[in-house]
Motif scaffolding. Structure first.
Motif, PDB file in Angstrom:
ATOM      1  N   GLY A  89     -11.355 -31.847  -2.758  1.00  0.00           N
ATOM      2  CA  GLY A  89     -12.385 -32.291  -1.819  1.00  0.00           C
ATOM      3  C   GLY A  89     -12.982 -31.103  -1.105  1.00  0.00           C
ATOM      4  N   ARG A  90     -14.310 -30.979  -1.185  1.00  0.00           N
ATOM      5  CA  ARG A  90     -14.956 -29.772  -0.663  1.00  0.00           C
ATOM      6  C   ARG A  90     -14.919 -29.707   0.855  1.00  0.00           C
ATOM      7  N   ALA A 133     -16.966 -19.630  -0.616  1.00  0.00           N
ATOM      8  CA  ALA A 133     -17.025 -20.201  -1.960  1.00  0.00           C
ATOM      9  C   ALA A 133     -17.488 -21.653  -1.951  1.00  0.00           C
ATOM     10  N   VAL A 134     -17.075 -22.405  -0.941  1.00  0.00           N
ATOM     11  CA  VAL A 134     -17.329 -23.849  -0.931  1.00  0.00           C
ATOM     12  C   VAL A 134     -18.710 -24.190  -0.373  1.00  0.00           C
ATOM     13  N   GLU A 202     -17.262 -36.425   2.301  1.00  0.00           N
ATOM     14  CA  GLU A 202     -16.411 -35.734   1.343  1.00  0.00           C
ATOM     15  C   GLU A 202     -17.047 -35.776  -0.042  1.00  0.00           C
ATOM     16  N   SER A 203     -16.830 -34.747  -0.841  1.00  0.00           N
ATOM     17  CA  SER A 203     -17.302 -34.740  -2.225  1.00  0.00           C
ATOM     18  C   SER A 203     -16.305 -33.959  -3.058  1.00  0.00           C
ATOM     19  N   ARG A 204     -16.165 -34.367  -4.322  1.00  0.00           N
ATOM     20  CA  ARG A 204     -15.235 -33.698  -5.232  1.00  0.00           C
ATOM     21  C   ARG A 204     -15.622 -34.037  -6.663  1.00  0.00           C
ATOM     22  N   ASP A 205     -14.953 -33.406  -7.600  1.00  0.00           N
ATOM     23  CA  ASP A 205     -15.112 -33.740  -9.015  1.00  0.00           C
ATOM     24  C   ASP A 205     -14.620 -35.176  -9.204  1.00  0.00           C
ATOM     25  N   PRO A 206     -15.470 -36.105  -9.713  1.00  0.00           N
ATOM     26  CA  PRO A 206     -15.046 -37.501  -9.840  1.00  0.00           C
ATOM     27  C   PRO A 206     -13.933 -37.697 -10.865  1.00  0.00           C
ATOM     28  N   VAL A 207     -13.758 -36.753 -11.779  1.00  0.00           N
ATOM     29  CA  VAL A 207     -12.674 -36.841 -12.763  1.00  0.00           C
ATOM     30  C   VAL A 207     -11.441 -36.168 -12.168  1.00  0.00           C
TER      31      VAL A 207
END
Length: 537
Positions: A89-90, A133-134, A202-207
């Motif tokens: 989660g970013r 980085a994020v 929040e955001s992240r790779d869904p996989v």
């Protein structure tokens, strides 16, 4: 009838919670402030080193590590931070990095010894790496279309401001106490954390993917060895067994890292990135631009302070034109980024930056600071054009779900370019300074004394060197030291300008529009399908 229907339907369930739409402009403000803080800590500390030395009774070696400890960890943890943010989660990872940065800044501000300060600086660099980085991935996730270009333009302007205003703010804070350089981060960090936790989604790779711990460990150790050798090579000696051993260790571990990543189902670094021509072109331009400009700024700051005699605050004031040029260029390029191909802006930014450096390659010890002004404005324009498009292109070349990984790799190239530039261009400049100074004082001093004085000049200790010789020789030594330093700086401008131009032209030649993902307002739908297949594992 109504009662019957009601009975059949049963009691009403709990009312759905109203969905609060996070404000992306709050997020951009918070990310920009955090980025400003962490980049400011790269440059602002330089002007406080004399006060730190006196306050903590530090040795010259201790002072070097005040700078190097932060630069080392900042460069090493960028890719790891970006990849972990995609997985965990970013927003969460960004806030963790912000917390680490804020707490370690507090420890820096209350440090009672050089060791405590340097250890805290190393931890501060880790927190800074996470945020740096994020940040682009957070921006890419929330902004789309023309708004994304504007957002990256604002972010790029903040980056330029932090670099250019460092000496000015550092001088002002040091006039109160060097500790405020670090303590000021604490209330700002708390405020940014509050905004991130209350206003940012929040955001992240869904996989769901596993964390690549072996790859993370091997890459971090390899990059630590490489960056440490680049940072310390000039002072330690390039043929020193420690430096050679570090280069050798990095040379062994980096191929091991590639082998690990090829076999992993969920690698820390998708090696398919390097099959994208545009990514390679952007990487080359990023390394070249940062190697050239950051080294140039370092030498010009020393020139203004030690040769022209300005205070740290006065030097910062004279860098405001560069800041203005960066802001204007970043604002304009941000509004035009969706209409002008990224390759053109990368090439134009690097060429302008390099031309600005070449315009400042013929100053002398007797020059006025205004002789640097045309080159400053041109280089600031180039930096302002290049920075926003670099950050935006890095995340536009991959699905948004992998934005953290790509931006982390891009920031690694950026910081690696700074370390490489200071090492390579600094070594070239120091050789020129030593050669010119030694040749000028031949016959005035013994060979051993001349070598000792030349070493002080090449280390930038221009205000000290004249005080180490008899009074009747001080004027000669001071003038010769200034001339030798300026000759080295001019060489940095010349070589660095050529490097930036060549890097920009290569970036322009390699980048192509079809490698970029088409933007849409739905960040994790169709456009998350990879444009280039990753290599088989």
């Amino acid at each position: 009838m109504v009662d019957h229907v009601t009975a059949q339907a049963g009691p009403p369930g709990p009312a759905p919670k109203p969905r609060v739409r996070p404000n992306k402009w709050w997020m951009l403000a918070a990310v920009s402030v955090a980025t400003f803080m962490l980049l400011l800590d790269v440059t602002v500390v330089n002007v406080a080193l004399p006060d730190i030395q006196q306050s903590l009774d530090s040795s010259f070696f201790d002072l070097q590590w005040v700078i190097d400890a932060y630069a080392l960890t900042l460069a090493v943890f960028l890719l790891a931070a970006g990849t972990l943010a995609d997985r965990l989660g970013r927003r969460r990872v960004f806030v963790v990095g912000l917390t680490v940065f804020t707490v370690s800044s507090l420890l820096c501000g209350v440090a009672a010894s050089s060791l405590m300060l340097n250890l805290a600086r190393g931890v501060e660099g880790i927190g800074g790496a996470v945020m740096y980085a994020v940040a682009p991935a957070l921006i890419a996730n929330d902004f789309h279309g023309r708004q994304r270009a504007v957002a990256f333009g604002i972010s790029g302007g903040v980056t330029g401001l932090a670099v250019a205003i460092g000496p000015l703010l550092g001088g002002a804070l040091t006039a109160v106490s060097w500790r405020w350089i670090f303590l000021l981060n604490v209330p700002i960090g708390i405020l940014v954390a509050a905004v991130m936790l209350t206003r940012v989604a929040e955001s992240r790779d869904p996989v769901r993917r596993r964390i690549d711990w072996p790859g993370l460990a091997v890459f971090s150790v390899a990059l630590t060895m490489l960056v440490f050798a680049l940072i310390r090579g000039e002072a330690q000696g390039w043929t020193d067994p420690l430096i050679l051993g570090l280069f050798a260790g990095a040379g062994v571990l980096l191929p091991v890292f590639v082998l690990i990543e090829r076999k992993r189902r969920d690698p820390m670094l998708d090696l398919g990135l390097f099959r994208i021509r545009s990514f390679n072109g952007l990487a080359i331009a990023t390394v070249a631009a940062n190697a050239a400009l950051m080294t140039a700024i370092l030498f010009q700051v020393l020139y203004m302070q030690y040769v022209l005699g300005f205070s740290a605050y006065g030097t910062g004031l004279r860098y405001l034109p560069l800041t203005l040029a960066v802001f204007v260029a970043a604002a304009v390029s941000g509004t035009l980024a969706d209409r002008i191909p990224a390759r053109l802006m990368v090439g134009m930014g690097c060429v302008a930056l390099g031309a600005g450096m070449l315009a400042a390659d013929s100053v002398t010890a007797a020059s006025s600071w205004t002789d640097l002004l045309p080159g400053m404005l041109l280089a600031g324009f180039g930096m302002g054009v290049f920075n926003p498009v670099r950050a935006a292109a890095a995340v536009a070349l991959v699905p948004v779900s992998k934005a953290g990984m790509s931006s982390g790799m891009s920031e690694t190239f950026q910081q690696g370019g700074v370390a490489l530039g200071v090492a390579a261009l600094g070594s070239v400049a120091h050789s020129r300074m030593t050669e010119d100074f030694s040749a000028a004082v031949t016959g005035q001093f013994s060979g051993e004394a001349a070598d000792r004085l030349a070493a002080m000049v090449s280390a930038g200790r221009l205000t000290e060197v004249a005080g180490t010789v008899p009074p009747e020789q001080r004027a000669l030594v001071a003038a010769t030291a200034n001339d030798a330093f300026v000759a080295g700086m001019d060489l940095v401008m010349r070589v660095g300008g050529i490097v930036a131009i060549v890097g920009g032209l290569l970036g322009f030649a390699l980048m192509r529009q079809r490698d970029f993902h088409k933007d849409s307002s739905a960040p994790d739908q169709d456009r998350d399908q990879p444009a280039v297949q990753a290599p088989a594992h």
